[in-house]
Structure formats: C-alpha cells, structure tokens
Design an enzyme around this catalytic site. Structure first.
Site, short mmCIF file in Angstrom:
data_model
loop_
_atom_site.label_atom_id
_atom_site.label_comp_id
_atom_site.label_asym_id
_atom_site.label_seq_id
_atom_site.Cartn_x
_atom_site.Cartn_y
_atom_site.Cartn_z
N ASP A 1 0.87 -1.05 0.01
CA ASP A 1 -0.06 -0.07 0.05
C ASP A 1 0.92 1.25 -0.05
OD1 ASP A 1 -3.12 0.30 0.97
OD2 ASP A 1 -2.08 2.09 1.06
N THR B 1 -11.73 2.85 -5.76
CA THR B 1 -12.21 3.30 -7.05
C THR B 1 -13.45 4.12 -6.70
OG1 THR B 1 -13.34 1.34 -7.33
CG2 THR B 1 -11.33 1.62 -8.68
N PHE C 1 -17.25 -9.64 -3.45
CA PHE C 1 -18.69 -9.35 -2.98
C PHE C 1 -18.90 -9.34 -1.34
CE2 PHE C 1 -18.75 -11.31 -6.87
CZ PHE C 1 -19.61 -10.48 -7.66
N GLY D 1 -36.14 2.23 6.31
CA GLY D 1 -35.53 3.47 7.21
C GLY D 1 -34.92 4.35 6.52
N GLY E 1 -25.97 3.83 2.75
CA GLY E 1 -24.84 4.53 2.47
C GLY E 1 -23.62 3.62 2.34
N CYS F 1 -19.66 1.90 -1.07
CA CYS F 1 -19.85 1.27 -2.15
C CYS F 1 -21.24 1.12 -2.72
CB CYS F 1 -19.32 -0.18 -2.03
SG CYS F 1 -17.69 -0.58 -1.87
N LYS G 1 -21.88 4.74 -4.63
CA LYS G 1 -21.00 5.20 -5.72
C LYS G 1 -21.31 4.29 -6.72
CE LYS G 1 -16.96 2.87 -4.87
NZ LYS G 1 -16.34 1.80 -5.53
N LYS H 1 -23.33 1.92 8.88
CA LYS H 1 -23.98 0.63 9.15
C LYS H 1 -23.63 0.13 10.46
CE LYS H 1 -22.01 -3.23 6.68
NZ LYS H 1 -22.01 -4.19 5.91
N ARG I 1 -17.81 6.40 5.47
CA ARG I 1 -18.00 6.90 3.89
C ARG I 1 -19.41 6.89 3.49
NH1 ARG I 1 -13.77 3.20 0.88
NH2 ARG I 1 -14.78 1.64 2.37
N1 LIG Z 1 -15.18 -2.14 1.33
C1 LIG Z 1 -15.71 -3.03 0.63
O1 LIG Z 1 -16.48 -3.76 1.41
C2 LIG Z 1 -15.65 -3.51 -0.82
C3 LIG Z 1 -15.03 -2.79 -1.50
N2 LIG Z 1 -14.87 -3.22 -2.86
C4 LIG Z 1 -14.00 -2.51 -3.85
O2 LIG Z 1 -12.68 -2.55 -3.77
C5 LIG Z 1 -11.87 -1.21 -3.55
C6 LIG Z 1 -11.49 -0.97 -2.52
O3 LIG Z 1 -12.31 -0.62 -1.48
P1 LIG Z 1 -11.77 -0.37 0.01
O4 LIG Z 1 -10.87 -1.43 0.23
O5 LIG Z 1 -13.19 -0.30 0.62
O6 LIG Z 1 -10.85 1.02 0.01
P2 LIG Z 1 -9.96 1.89 0.93
O7 LIG Z 1 -10.09 3.29 0.55
O8 LIG Z 1 -10.25 1.27 2.32
O9 LIG Z 1 -8.79 1.14 0.28
C7 LIG Z 1 -8.17 1.52 -0.86
C8 LIG Z 1 -6.42 1.24 -0.59
O10 LIG Z 1 -5.52 1.57 -1.62
C9 LIG Z 1 -4.49 2.11 -1.31
N3 LIG Z 1 -4.07 2.93 -2.43
C10 LIG Z 1 -4.52 3.74 -3.20
N4 LIG Z 1 -3.80 4.10 -4.38
C11 LIG Z 1 -2.79 3.34 -4.29
C12 LIG Z 1 -1.57 2.93 -5.04
N5 LIG Z 1 -1.55 3.67 -6.36
N6 LIG Z 1 -0.85 2.01 -4.71
C13 LIG Z 1 -1.11 1.12 -3.88
N7 LIG Z 1 -2.06 1.53 -2.97
C14 LIG Z 1 -3.09 2.42 -3.12
C15 LIG Z 1 -4.90 3.25 -0.44
O11 LIG Z 1 -3.92 3.64 0.54
C16 LIG Z 1 -5.82 2.31 0.58
O12 LIG Z 1 -5.28 1.59 1.68
C17 LIG Z 1 -13.15 -0.25 -4.46
O13 LIG Z 1 -12.87 -0.37 -5.65
C18 LIG Z 1 -14.35 -0.87 -3.98
O14 LIG Z 1 -15.27 -0.41 -4.54
C19 LIG Z 1 -15.27 -4.22 -3.22
C20 LIG Z 1 -16.25 -5.01 -2.43
C21 LIG Z 1 -16.21 -4.71 -1.25
O1 LIG Z 2 -19.00 -3.39 -2.95
C1 LIG Z 2 -19.06 -3.46 -1.54
O2 LIG Z 2 -18.31 -2.65 -1.02
C2 LIG Z 2 -20.07 -4.29 -0.94
O3 LIG Z 2 -21.38 -3.13 -0.75
C3 LIG Z 2 -22.25 -3.93 0.03
O4 LIG Z 2 -21.73 -4.25 1.42
P1 LIG Z 2 -21.70 -3.11 2.48
O5 LIG Z 2 -21.57 -1.86 1.79
O6 LIG Z 2 -20.64 -3.48 3.44
O7 LIG Z 2 -22.95 -2.98 3.24
P2 LIG Z 2 -24.23 -3.61 3.15
O8 LIG Z 2 -24.62 -4.68 4.32
O9 LIG Z 2 -24.87 -4.02 1.81
O10 LIG Z 2 -25.44 -2.16 3.60
C4 LIG Z 2 -25.29 -1.09 2.80
C5 LIG Z 2 -25.89 0.02 3.28
O11 LIG Z 2 -27.36 -0.29 3.05
C6 LIG Z 2 -28.06 -0.23 4.25
N1 LIG Z 2 -29.29 -1.21 4.20
C7 LIG Z 2 -28.90 -2.56 4.21
C8 LIG Z 2 -29.75 -3.44 4.33
C9 LIG Z 2 -31.19 -2.94 4.66
O12 LIG Z 2 -32.18 -4.03 4.80
N2 LIG Z 2 -31.61 -1.68 4.64
C10 LIG Z 2 -30.52 -0.91 4.71
O13 LIG Z 2 -30.88 0.33 4.76
C11 LIG Z 2 -27.08 -0.23 5.46
O14 LIG Z 2 -27.43 0.34 6.71
C12 LIG Z 2 -25.90 0.43 4.78
O15 LIG Z 2 -25.98 1.59 4.83
C13 LIG Z 2 -22.79 -5.36 -0.49
O16 LIG Z 2 -23.61 -5.82 0.18
C14 LIG Z 2 -21.58 -6.06 -0.91
O17 LIG Z 2 -21.90 -7.27 -1.50
C15 LIG Z 2 -20.46 -5.49 -1.46
O18 LIG Z 2 -19.17 -6.24 -1.87
#
Ligand SMILES: NC(=O)C1=CN([C@@H]2O[C@H](COP(=O)(O)OP(=O)(O)OC[C@H]3O[C@@H](n4cnc5c(N)ncnc54)[C@H](O)[C@@H]3O)[C@@H](O)[C@H]2O)C=CC1
Ligand SMILES: O=C(O)[C@H]1O[C@H](OP(=O)(O)OP(=O)(O)OC[C@H]2O[C@@H](n3ccc(=O)[nH]c3=O)[C@H](O)[C@@H]2O)[C@H](O)[C@@H](O)[C@@H]1O
Length: 439
Positions: free
Chosen positions: A30, A86, A153, A259, A263, A266, A269, A329, A336
């Site tokens: 990172d 992203t 996912f 409710g 938010g 993910c 956006k 949540k 975020r």
């Molecule tokens: N957070 C989640 O639950 C999930 C996220 N995703 C996707 O995964 C991706 C990452 O999401 P998060 O982990 O939540 O984001 P995050 O913002 O928590 O982590 C991203 C990381 O990438 C690093 N980074 C940025 N530019 C870099 C570079 N040039 N070289 C090396 N490291 C770099 C940052 O310092 C940061 O630690 C996004 O595309 C998101 O949509 C997909 C499924 C679940």
């Molecule tokens: O791409 C991602 O980052 C992830 O986004 C969501 O996961 P997450 O954002 O962690 O949270 P969720 O549990 O899906 O909840 C998302 C939002 O919906 C709200 N929510 C959820 C369920 C519901 O019944 N009602 C409701 O308002 C939650 O409070 C929260 O703000 C998806 O569920 C994951 O499958 C996916 O990988």
C-alpha cells in the site's frame, strides 16, 4: 503459493489476511506508510470483526508481510491482486480510476517475468482491456502479463467470513482456458474445494457482475423504502409489510429493512457509477430504475430532517439533538457516505447543536465533521436533548433502557430511523417516538 495484494484498505487488508489464512505467503502493498506500519504490527487501521486475529497470527508467523514498495511486490510473486480504491469523482460523474492506474503504473516496470494481475477493485465495464493495454505497454514482460477480473462481494462487518466462505467466486478472463485461470484456481483452491460456486467468464461479464449486484442490492433497499413512503401516507406499517413480503422466498428478508436507506463506500457510488457508464454506452434508458433508486434513497435522509423539524419547529437554532450512530451501518467504523452523519451535519447546518455517539466510528467522524459534538456514551450524548435520533442500528442501542434516559433529556422525543427500537417500551417510558415508514 506466493502472492501480493496491492491496496490494503477494507477490501485488500482482509483479502491479504484471508489468503494467508488459506496457507499462502502474502505480501500486502500500500502507498500509505501509516497503514503499512499498522498492518505490519498485526493491527488493522480500521475496525473489522475477526480481522486483527488473522493479521496478528499471520504477521507473527511471517506468512503475511506488508510493504510500500512496488519493486518488492513485483519481485515477490507472479500473482498480484489489486484492490485499490475506485471512489466516485468529486463532481459525481462516475468512477475515479486514478488510484487503479497509478497502482498499475507503479507495479508495471517491475514485472519482468510473466505474471497474473487479478483486479478486485470495482470498476465501470470496459476497464479490463485498458488495464491489459497499460500493462502490455509498460511491463518489461509485455504480453506475458495476463489480466484477470475477480470482483469481490464481501460486506463490511462480515468481511472475513465473506472472504473465506463467499457465495460465489467470479473469475473473468480475456481469453478462455488461460494460464491466469490455472493460477487463480490454485490461489482459491481452499475455497473452491469447499464447493463454492466458481464462475469463469469473460472480462466484461465479471466487471458487470459487481456493478449489477450492488445496483440490485441498492434497488431492493430503495424498493422497500418507496413502500415506506406509501405507508407513511396510508397508515400502513412498512416494517410489518417488509416482514410479510420477505416470507416469499423469491423476495427474502435480507435487504428489506426500511428506514434511513443505504450509504457506505460502495452501494451509492457503484449505483451512480453504473448509471454513468450505462449512459456512456448508450444504454441510459436501461438504468432509469437505478436513478429512481438513488432518488428514493436521498428522500429518506430528507424525511428524517423533515420529521425533526416537525417535532422541533422549523427554526432549529438553540435546539439540542442527540444522534445515535455515525458509521454507515453497524459493525464497522467506516463513515463513507454515512446516512447518519449526513443527517447530523444537515441538522447542524440548520442551526441545531448536535451530539453524536457511536461505539466505533467517533475518531473518523471527528475528522470529517469537526463542528459536531461527540460523546462516547450514548446516554451522555442524549443528556438535555430536545430530540434523540436513532440513525445507525448498533444492537446495543436497542438494549438501552429508555427509563434511564427519560429524566435526563429536555424533552422525551425520538425518531427511530432504523426501526429496531422497541416502540412500546419507549412509549411506556414516556417517550413520544416516531419511526420511518409509519404515518
Ligand atoms: N469495502 C468493501 O466492502 C468492498 C470494496 N470493494 C471495492 O474494492 C476497492 C477498494 O475498496 P476499499 O478497500 O473499501 O477502499 P479503501 O479506501 O479502504 O482502500 C483502498 C486502499 O488502496 C490504497 N491505494 C490507493 N492508491 C494506491 C496506489 N497507487 N498504490 C497502492 N495502494 C494504493 C489506499 O492507500 C487504501 O489503503 C474499491 O474499488 C471498492 O469499490 C469491493 C467489495 C467490497
Ligand atoms: O461493494 C461493496 O463494497 C459491498 O457493498 C455492500 O456491502 P456493504 O456496503 O458493506 O454493506 P451492506 O450490508 O450491503 O449495507 C449497505 C447499506 O445499506 C443499508 N441497508 C442494508 C440493508 C437493509 O435492509 N436496509 C438498509 O438500509 C445499510 O445500513 C448500509 O448503509 C454489498 O452488500 C456487498 O456485497 C459489496 O461487496
């Protein structure tokens, strides 16, 4: 097997720790030195249940390490997962892919041997060929670099379980039967052997699978919230309605909690990114339903603000509002696009004094919303308030005895925007309590 994970945020750090748990030797990379320092000591710089146990165990054994060096990552392995952020562009127009392309540009010069780049970041459909083009041009190994698409996912608050026991694995490739497929099947063998459905497809389908899944989940939540709007006008009860609908297994109970809406980093956006990309592709009409899902979601936040003004009067100056919840949540410290903080900030902007409580997310909230007040203890946050808002449904809030609060607040009025407080109990304790999805 050796592998790296480039980008160690919520997704990448979890993926790295879980791949180590599956027996692999993992190097997390990172560009954020503070994150790397924290992860190297076996502690995530964010809260995710169960993650620190894995990090501590596997950093101690040496099976999991972290670095800020692209060169070290390129030298370490021939499989590189990429999970950098992203985010939405500041003007709201689609994805900002700069972190992804920066990371690939950083890694490429060190790729002197054939390697597999498996991208996990969520992107607009059509990104994979651009990634492959960049790597073929800038990596010394040229076309020996194979690009795979491996959308993730996982849900925050259940990230470790979701990574080790996913519903499905999706692997997208530029050509069928590639070397990249063999490499990824080996990397995920510990998961595939347990019978997890493993879908091998093309790049575009793999990319779309992620955006489409999040768009569906967001639309489902907005569907029940649209029904809540009708309940508010008709005297029906949205929570009861959701329960009835959910018994139909084709609908199900999950994602049906009416409710304040969705938010997080993910769903909002990805919904907007999907709409934007469909428009670019000339398929804008196909995503009208998604635009409406976004609009319904925005109205939920406004509904809480409107209810607060119904209870306190239009002029909020001098009013004291307590907010339970800052995380987007329960079960995370991620703020975020937090609906709770968006509402709290709007009420502050309208003149109210707002005190926010949250079990995990206060440090993050303080940095982003420095003008709000904060209290660790939810009961202390409510002291002398004119209105209490329940905006993130941490289970501990439902356990608080409303009797404990009644004598401490200025007026026993509350809005339960998540529908998990026991209304009868609160009413019996002398509270005037309103909830979303009811008249
Ligand atoms: N957070 C989640 O639950 C999930 C996220 N995703 C996707 O995964 C991706 C990452 O999401 P998060 O982990 O939540 O984001 P995050 O913002 O928590 O982590 C991203 C990381 O990438 C690093 N980074 C940025 N530019 C870099 C570079 N040039 N070289 C090396 N490291 C770099 C940052 O310092 C940061 O630690 C996004 O595309 C998101 O949509 C997909 C499924 C679940
Ligand atoms: O791409 C991602 O980052 C992830 O986004 C969501 O996961 P997450 O954002 O962690 O949270 P969720 O549990 O899906 O909840 C998302 C939002 O919906 C709200 N929510 C959820 C369920 C519901 O019944 N009602 C409701 O308002 C939650 O409070 C929260 O703000 C998806 O569920 C994951 O499958 C996916 O990988």
């Amino acid at each position: 097997m050796k592998m790296t994970v480039v980008g160690c945020g919520y997704l990448g750090a979890t993926h790295a720790a879980c791949m180590a748990e599956l027996g692999h030797e993992v190097l997390g990379m990172d560009c954020d030195i503070d994150k790397v320092r924290s992860l190297s000591t076996g502690r995530a710089p964010f809260y995710e249940r169960g993650l620190n146990d894995l990090l501590a165990r596997h950093t101690a054994s040496g099976r999991l390490r972290f670095t800020t060096s692209y060169q070290e990552a390129a030298d370490f392995a021939d499989l590189h997962f990429v999970g950098v952020g992203t985010p939405q562009r500041p003007d709201g127009s689609g994805y900002d892919l700069s972190h992804l392309f920066d990371a690939l540009t950083g890694l490429a010069p060190g790729l002197t041997r054939p390697a597999v780049i498996a991208v996990k970041s969520t992107v607009p459909v059509g990104t994979a060929p651009r990634v492959a083009g960049l790597l073929h041009e800038h990596a010394p190994a040229g076309k020996g670099i194979e690009v795979a698409w491996n959308p993730d996912f996982l849900r925050e608050s259940r990230a470790v379980e979701d990574t080790l026991r996913p519903d499905r694995l999706v692997l997208g490739f530029g050509t069928p039967h590639s070397w990249a497929e063999t490499v990824l099947r080996e990397a995920f063998a510990g998961i595939i052997e347990t019978g997890v459905p493993t879908i091998v497809t093309d790049w575009a389908t793999a990319e779309l699978a992620k955006g489409a899944a999040n768009s569906f989940l967001a639309t489902k939540i907005s569907f029940i919230n649209a029904m809540a709007e009708i309940c508010e006008k008709s005297g029906a009860d949205a929570a009861g309605l959701a329960g009835i609908l959910g018994h139909d297994i084709r609908i199900g109970h999950q994602g049906m909690l009416p409710g304040l809406g969705f938010g997080g980093g993910c769903l909002p956006k990805d919904l907007r990114g999907f709409i934007d990309r469909a428009g670019e592709l000339g398929a804008g009409q196909a995503v009208g339903i998604l635009r409406e899902a976004d609009a319904v979601n925005a109205r939920r936040r406004q509904r809480v603000i409107d209810l607060a003004r119904e209870e306190l009067g239009d002029d909020l100056r001098g009013k004291r509002i307590a907010v339970w919840g800052a995380a987007f949540k329960p079960g995370t410290d991620d703020i975020r696009d937090s609906p709770a903080l968006a509402v709290a900030q709007s009420l502050y902007d309208l003149g109210a004094a707002v005190t926010v409580s949250d079990p995990r997310a206060l440090d993050n909230a303080r940095k982003l919303h420095p003008r709000l007040d904060y209290a660790e203890d939810p009961v202390a946050a409510a002291r002398n308030c004119d209105l209490l808002l329940h905006l993130t449904e941490w289970p501990q809030y439902a356990d608080i005895d409303p009797e404990r609060l009644t004598g401490r607040v200025s007026t026993p009025k509350a809005i339960d925007a998540r529908g998990t407080l026991d209304l009868v109990r609160w009413q019996d304790a002398g509270w005037h309590i309103r909830t979303l999805g009811r008249a």
